[in-house]
Design a protein around this motif. Structure first.
Motif, PDB file in Angstrom:
ATOM      1  N   GLU A  82     -30.135  29.494  52.895  1.00  0.00           N
ATOM      2  CA  GLU A  82     -31.122  29.933  51.900  1.00  0.00           C
ATOM      3  C   GLU A  82     -30.701  31.234  51.213  1.00  0.00           C
ATOM      4  O   GLU A  82     -31.078  31.490  50.067  1.00  0.00           O
ATOM      5  N   GLU A 127     -32.145  19.357  43.355  1.00  0.00           N
ATOM      6  CA  GLU A 127     -33.422  18.696  43.102  1.00  0.00           C
ATOM      7  C   GLU A 127     -33.279  17.633  42.000  1.00  0.00           C
ATOM      8  O   GLU A 127     -33.851  16.554  42.087  1.00  0.00           O
ATOM      9  N   ASP A 158     -39.158  26.008  46.385  1.00  0.00           N
ATOM     10  CA  ASP A 158     -40.431  26.605  46.774  1.00  0.00           C
ATOM     11  C   ASP A 158     -40.892  27.606  45.706  1.00  0.00           C
ATOM     12  O   ASP A 158     -40.252  27.763  44.658  1.00  0.00           O
ATOM     13  N   ASP A 159     -41.986  28.284  45.969  1.00  0.00           N
ATOM     14  CA  ASP A 159     -42.566  29.186  44.967  1.00  0.00           C
ATOM     15  C   ASP A 159     -41.641  30.346  44.624  1.00  0.00           C
ATOM     16  O   ASP A 159     -41.770  30.969  43.568  1.00  0.00           O
ATOM     17  N   ASP A 160     -40.712  30.641  45.521  1.00  0.00           N
ATOM     18  CA  ASP A 160     -39.755  31.723  45.273  1.00  0.00           C
ATOM     19  C   ASP A 160     -38.478  31.212  44.623  1.00  0.00           C
ATOM     20  O   ASP A 160     -37.520  31.971  44.433  1.00  0.00           O
ATOM     21  N   THR A 194     -35.817  23.835  49.273  1.00  0.00           N
ATOM     22  CA  THR A 194     -36.452  23.388  50.492  1.00  0.00           C
ATOM     23  C   THR A 194     -36.141  21.906  50.665  1.00  0.00           C
ATOM     24  O   THR A 194     -36.076  21.160  49.688  1.00  0.00           O
ATOM     25  N   LEU A 249     -37.204  18.354  51.791  1.00  0.00           N
ATOM     26  CA  LEU A 249     -38.511  17.711  51.882  1.00  0.00           C
ATOM     27  C   LEU A 249     -38.595  16.692  53.016  1.00  0.00           C
ATOM     28  O   LEU A 249     -39.694  16.341  53.444  1.00  0.00           O
TER      29      LEU A 249
END
Ligand code: SF4
Length: 64
Positions: free
Chosen positions: A8, A18, A28-30, A34, A36
């Motif tokens: 990360e 993605e 993620d929000d940052d 991530t 899944l």
């Protein structure tokens, strides 16, 4: 089945993983990748490998 290891700290949030395999990778929000799915089913293995190769900072590694 294969597993994904994520560094990360290396992820720069480009999102190529993605785009290549949206069933497997998200951000993620940052803006950090991530995974899944806890395990990658065989039918997604090829796309997962392509997504791993697409990462420009080599933050993804496949472990079988
Ligand atoms: S392609 Fe690499 S740098 Fe981009 S979001 Fe995925 S893991 Fe992060």
């Amino acid at each position: 089945m294969v597993h994904i290891e994520v560094d990360e700290a290396r992820c720069d949030g480009f999102g190529f993983c993605e785009q290549a395999a949206p069933e497997v990778f998200g951000l993620d929000d940052d803006g950090v990748v991530t995974v899944l799915l806890p395990e990658i089913p065989a039918e997604l293995a090829a796309r997962t490998e392509a997504a791993t190769r697409a990462c420009p900072v080599a933050a993804l590694r496949i472990r079988s």
